[in-house]
Design a protein around this motif. Structure first.
Motif, PDB file in Angstrom:
ATOM      1  N   ASP A 127       1.571  -4.532   3.531  1.00  0.00           N
ATOM      2  CA  ASP A 127       2.860  -3.574   3.119  1.00  0.00           C
ATOM      3  C   ASP A 127       2.981  -1.724   3.216  1.00  0.00           C
ATOM      4  OD1 ASP A 127       6.050  -3.210   3.878  1.00  0.00           O
ATOM      5  OD2 ASP A 127       5.947  -3.395   2.177  1.00  0.00           O
ATOM      6  N   TRP A 128       3.254  -0.636   4.341  1.00  0.00           N
ATOM      7  CA  TRP A 128       2.863   0.233   4.044  1.00  0.00           C
ATOM      8  C   TRP A 128       4.025   1.073   3.844  1.00  0.00           C
ATOM      9  CZ3 TRP A 128      -2.367   2.701   4.868  1.00  0.00           C
ATOM     10  CH2 TRP A 128      -3.606   1.964   4.596  1.00  0.00           C
ATOM     11  N   THR A 129       3.425   2.073   2.598  1.00  0.00           N
ATOM     12  CA  THR A 129       4.317   3.512   2.772  1.00  0.00           C
ATOM     13  C   THR A 129       3.347   4.846   2.997  1.00  0.00           C
ATOM     14  OG1 THR A 129       6.012   1.756   0.982  1.00  0.00           O
ATOM     15  CG2 THR A 129       5.798   4.510   0.707  1.00  0.00           C
ATOM     16  N   ILE A 130       3.815   5.246   3.967  1.00  0.00           N
ATOM     17  CA  ILE A 130       3.070   6.547   4.288  1.00  0.00           C
ATOM     18  C   ILE A 130       3.779   7.764   3.358  1.00  0.00           C
ATOM     19  CG2 ILE A 130       1.554   7.045   5.934  1.00  0.00           C
ATOM     20  CD1 ILE A 130       1.494   4.855   6.730  1.00  0.00           C
ATOM     21  N   THR A 131       3.260   8.539   3.258  1.00  0.00           N
ATOM     22  CA  THR A 131       3.784   9.574   2.851  1.00  0.00           C
ATOM     23  C   THR A 131       3.173  11.034   2.514  1.00  0.00           C
ATOM     24  OG1 THR A 131       3.430   9.821   0.626  1.00  0.00           O
ATOM     25  CG2 THR A 131       4.927   8.584   1.033  1.00  0.00           C
ATOM     26  N   ASP A 132       3.668  11.775   2.889  1.00  0.00           N
ATOM     27  CA  ASP A 132       3.039  13.439   2.706  1.00  0.00           C
ATOM     28  C   ASP A 132       4.418  14.609   2.441  1.00  0.00           C
ATOM     29  OD1 ASP A 132       0.489  15.229   4.324  1.00  0.00           O
ATOM     30  OD2 ASP A 132       2.101  16.215   3.500  1.00  0.00           O
ATOM     31  N   ILE A 133       3.883  15.793   1.625  1.00  0.00           N
ATOM     32  CA  ILE A 133       5.040  16.492   1.128  1.00  0.00           C
ATOM     33  C   ILE A 133       5.537  16.887   2.358  1.00  0.00           C
ATOM     34  CG2 ILE A 133       3.562  18.656   0.705  1.00  0.00           C
ATOM     35  CD1 ILE A 133       4.864  18.861  -1.157  1.00  0.00           C
ATOM     36  N   ALA A 134       4.058  17.350   3.593  1.00  0.00           N
ATOM     37  CA  ALA A 134       4.783  17.835   4.447  1.00  0.00           C
ATOM     38  C   ALA A 134       5.092  17.265   5.482  1.00  0.00           C
ATOM     39  CB  ALA A 134       3.533  18.969   5.420  1.00  0.00           C
ATOM     40  N   PRO A 135       7.401  16.975   6.540  1.00  0.00           N
ATOM     41  CA  PRO A 135       7.090  16.383   7.191  1.00  0.00           C
ATOM     42  C   PRO A 135       6.482  16.657   8.104  1.00  0.00           C
ATOM     43  CG  PRO A 135       9.141  17.577   6.003  1.00  0.00           C
ATOM     44  CD  PRO A 135       8.012  17.911   5.693  1.00  0.00           C
ATOM     45  N   GLU A 136       6.367  17.565   8.665  1.00  0.00           N
ATOM     46  CA  GLU A 136       5.319  17.990  10.174  1.00  0.00           C
ATOM     47  C   GLU A 136       3.921  16.593  10.262  1.00  0.00           C
ATOM     48  OE1 GLU A 136       7.996  21.555   9.526  1.00  0.00           O
ATOM     49  OE2 GLU A 136       6.733  19.812   8.537  1.00  0.00           O
TER      50      GLU A 136
ATOM     51  N   ARG B  55       5.321  -0.880   8.580  1.00  0.00           N
ATOM     52  CA  ARG B  55       5.152   0.628   7.928  1.00  0.00           C
ATOM     53  C   ARG B  55       6.287   1.482   7.954  1.00  0.00           C
ATOM     54  NH1 ARG B  55       0.888   1.604  13.436  1.00  0.00           N
ATOM     55  NH2 ARG B  55      -0.384  -0.314  12.804  1.00  0.00           N
ATOM     56  N   ARG B  56       6.121   2.038   6.536  1.00  0.00           N
ATOM     57  CA  ARG B  56       7.004   2.938   6.693  1.00  0.00           C
ATOM     58  C   ARG B  56       6.663   4.290   6.349  1.00  0.00           C
ATOM     59  NH1 ARG B  56       8.059  -1.525   2.877  1.00  0.00           N
ATOM     60  NH2 ARG B  56       7.702  -0.169   2.184  1.00  0.00           N
ATOM     61  N   PHE B  57       7.355   5.483   7.319  1.00  0.00           N
ATOM     62  CA  PHE B  57       6.787   6.947   6.939  1.00  0.00           C
ATOM     63  C   PHE B  57       7.666   7.375   6.309  1.00  0.00           C
ATOM     64  CE2 PHE B  57       4.919   5.208  10.808  1.00  0.00           C
ATOM     65  CZ  PHE B  57       3.028   5.554  10.152  1.00  0.00           C
ATOM     66  N   ALA B  58       7.700   7.905   5.127  1.00  0.00           N
ATOM     67  CA  ALA B  58       8.380   9.414   4.530  1.00  0.00           C
ATOM     68  C   ALA B  58       7.873  10.955   4.112  1.00  0.00           C
ATOM     69  CB  ALA B  58       8.709   8.564   2.456  1.00  0.00           C
ATOM     70  N   ALA B  59       8.340  12.096   3.935  1.00  0.00           N
ATOM     71  CA  ALA B  59       8.203  12.922   3.548  1.00  0.00           C
ATOM     72  C   ALA B  59       8.191  12.808   1.910  1.00  0.00           C
ATOM     73  CB  ALA B  59       8.994  14.473   3.638  1.00  0.00           C
ATOM     74  N   MET B  60       7.230  13.185   0.853  1.00  0.00           N
ATOM     75  CA  MET B  60       7.728  12.779   0.210  1.00  0.00           C
ATOM     76  C   MET B  60       6.494  13.389  -1.576  1.00  0.00           C
ATOM     77  SD  MET B  60       6.742   9.304  -2.363  1.00  0.00           S
ATOM     78  CE  MET B  60       5.601  10.009  -2.889  1.00  0.00           C
ATOM     79  N   ASP B  61       7.483  14.275  -1.889  1.00  0.00           N
ATOM     80  CA  ASP B  61       6.261  14.864  -2.950  1.00  0.00           C
ATOM     81  C   ASP B  61       5.686  13.920  -3.892  1.00  0.00           C
ATOM     82  OD1 ASP B  61       5.089  16.522  -5.066  1.00  0.00           O
ATOM     83  OD2 ASP B  61       6.806  17.998  -4.763  1.00  0.00           O
ATOM     84  N   GLY B  62       4.206  14.126  -3.264  1.00  0.00           N
ATOM     85  CA  GLY B  62       3.704  13.172  -4.201  1.00  0.00           C
ATOM     86  C   GLY B  62       2.885  13.457  -6.210  1.00  0.00           C
ATOM     87  N   GLU B  63       3.135  14.550  -5.937  1.00  0.00           N
ATOM     88  CA  GLU B  63       2.885  14.640  -7.494  1.00  0.00           C
ATOM     89  C   GLU B  63       4.643  14.657  -8.668  1.00  0.00           C
ATOM     90  OE1 GLU B  63       1.443  18.410 -10.411  1.00  0.00           O
ATOM     91  OE2 GLU B  63       1.981  18.591  -9.062  1.00  0.00           O
TER      92      GLU B  63
ATOM     93  N   VAL C  86       1.165  -1.037  -0.269  1.00  0.00           N
ATOM     94  CA  VAL C  86      -0.155   0.293  -0.210  1.00  0.00           C
ATOM     95  C   VAL C  86       0.751   1.022  -0.107  1.00  0.00           C
ATOM     96  CG1 VAL C  86      -1.864   1.397   0.803  1.00  0.00           C
ATOM     97  CG2 VAL C  86      -1.757  -1.412   1.351  1.00  0.00           C
ATOM     98  N   LEU C  87       0.630   2.362  -0.920  1.00  0.00           N
ATOM     99  CA  LEU C  87       1.261   3.997  -0.898  1.00  0.00           C
ATOM    100  C   LEU C  87      -0.069   4.268  -0.903  1.00  0.00           C
ATOM    101  CD1 LEU C  87       3.235   5.381  -1.376  1.00  0.00           C
ATOM    102  CD2 LEU C  87       2.810   5.155  -3.734  1.00  0.00           C
ATOM    103  N   GLU C  88       0.271   5.948   1.259  1.00  0.00           N
ATOM    104  CA  GLU C  88      -0.513   6.562   0.396  1.00  0.00           C
ATOM    105  C   GLU C  88       0.085   8.124   0.334  1.00  0.00           C
ATOM    106  OE1 GLU C  88      -3.703   8.635   4.187  1.00  0.00           O
ATOM    107  OE2 GLU C  88      -2.316   7.181   4.615  1.00  0.00           O
ATOM    108  N   ILE C  89      -0.389   8.539  -0.612  1.00  0.00           N
ATOM    109  CA  ILE C  89       0.354  10.038  -0.750  1.00  0.00           C
ATOM    110  C   ILE C  89      -0.699  10.916   0.069  1.00  0.00           C
ATOM    111  CG2 ILE C  89      -0.066  11.402  -2.995  1.00  0.00           C
ATOM    112  CD1 ILE C  89       1.748   9.093  -3.314  1.00  0.00           C
ATOM    113  N   GLY C  90      -0.826  11.642   0.789  1.00  0.00           N
ATOM    114  CA  GLY C  90      -0.599  12.882   1.153  1.00  0.00           C
ATOM    115  C   GLY C  90      -1.489  13.071   2.631  1.00  0.00           C
ATOM    116  N   CYS C  91      -0.899  11.941   3.358  1.00  0.00           N
ATOM    117  CA  CYS C  91      -1.717  11.429   4.856  1.00  0.00           C
ATOM    118  C   CYS C  91      -1.785  12.498   5.480  1.00  0.00           C
ATOM    119  CB  CYS C  91      -0.361  10.720   5.224  1.00  0.00           C
ATOM    120  SG  CYS C  91       1.007  11.366   6.432  1.00  0.00           S
ATOM    121  N   GLY C  92      -1.332  13.281   5.610  1.00  0.00           N
ATOM    122  CA  GLY C  92      -2.036  14.565   6.986  1.00  0.00           C
ATOM    123  C   GLY C  92      -1.317  14.195   7.975  1.00  0.00           C
ATOM    124  N   THR C  93      -2.263  13.682   8.891  1.00  0.00           N
ATOM    125  CA  THR C  93      -3.095  13.752  10.581  1.00  0.00           C
ATOM    126  C   THR C  93      -2.769  11.999  10.461  1.00  0.00           C
ATOM    127  OG1 THR C  93      -4.873  14.763  11.111  1.00  0.00           O
ATOM    128  CG2 THR C  93      -2.959  15.359  11.559  1.00  0.00           C
TER     129      THR C  93
END
Length: 251
Positions: A69-78, A93-101, A47-54
């Protein structure tokens, strides 16, 4: 990275009260999670999530037993860190700051790519979706929600009544998503009521959604007061036109 994109990142980074004000966002994420949970996904999907927010969508999917198996991303590291804090760490679960576009995720191809109300901040959301489709495994699904051009119509109409143009983003026409030949494309209106115009503007700022169109210039105070009065006279309600797009890759 463009100046507009940096402003968007800063706005979300400065939204500590997001969960207290993002009522529509929570509702849309929960509905999307229910739709995803009804899919015939593999037993342990990638699973890939784009723009997870909170973490609205992430938590709703996990509650619906969409594991894997999750890859959880958002453009904002916070935002990534807030989502991580709300979920907790786990080997799956993997968390990463990423520009989804424009970024490229690790861990593909994916059985599920999902995103709830993030693509409206993209420069060209349909082009980004076409790119995401290339990250799908055979039989994979990409389900996203975004905002259509009917969003914030009441606020724009209040500006137009004063001969002004609102600074709301220019949302992608729904026809542009239809050109992707999706498995499904649905449009639904969510109406949110506010006590007054100030409450509406405060809520946008609280969820990091107050970033205006790059060409917009702030209104003089007197003009803004007239717009706010028009908005309140119409009932202080605002529409979110939610577009759900489902792409499916054949096996």
């Amino acid at each position: 990275m463009s100046g507009q994109r940096e402003r968007i990142i800063r706005a979300f980074a400065k939204a500590p009260d997001y969960e207290d004000h993002a009522r529509v966002q929570r509702s849309v994420a929960e509905a999307l999670a229910a739709r995803i949970a009804a899919l015939a996904l593999p037993q342990s999907p990638r699973v890939l999530e784009i723009g997870c927010g909170t973490g609205f969508l992430t938590r709703a999917l996990l509650a619906a037993d969409v594991g894997g198996d999750w890859t959880i991303t958002d453009i904002a590291p916070e935002m990534v860190e807030r989502c991580r804090a709300s979920l907790g760490d786990a080997p799956s679960r993997r968390f990463a700051a990423m520009d989804g576009e424009f970024g490229t995720p690790e861990g593909g191809p994916f059985d599920l790519i999902c995103s709830s109300l993030a693509l409206q901040w993209f420069t060209d959301a349909p082009a980004a979706l076409a790119r995401m489709a290339d990250w799908l495994a055979p039989g994979g699904h990409c389900l996203v929600t975004t905002l259509g051009p009917g969003s914030f119509a009441e606020w724009r109409e209040a500006h137009a009544a004063e001969g002004l143009v609102a600074g709301t983003p220019e949302f992608q026409p729904i026809e542009d998503f239809a050109r992707l030949a999706p498995a499904a494309l649905d449009v639904e209106a969510h109406v949110e009521c506010h006590a007054d115009a100030r409450a509406f503007l405060r809520s946008l700022k609280a969820i990091g959604a107050g970033t205006s169109s790059p060409r917009h210039r702030p209104l003089p105070p007197a003009a803004l007061r007239r717009v706010m009065a028009r908005f309140e006279a119409s009932g202080s309600a605002v529409t979110y036109e939610v577009v759900t797009c489902h792409l499916h890759r054949a096996r």
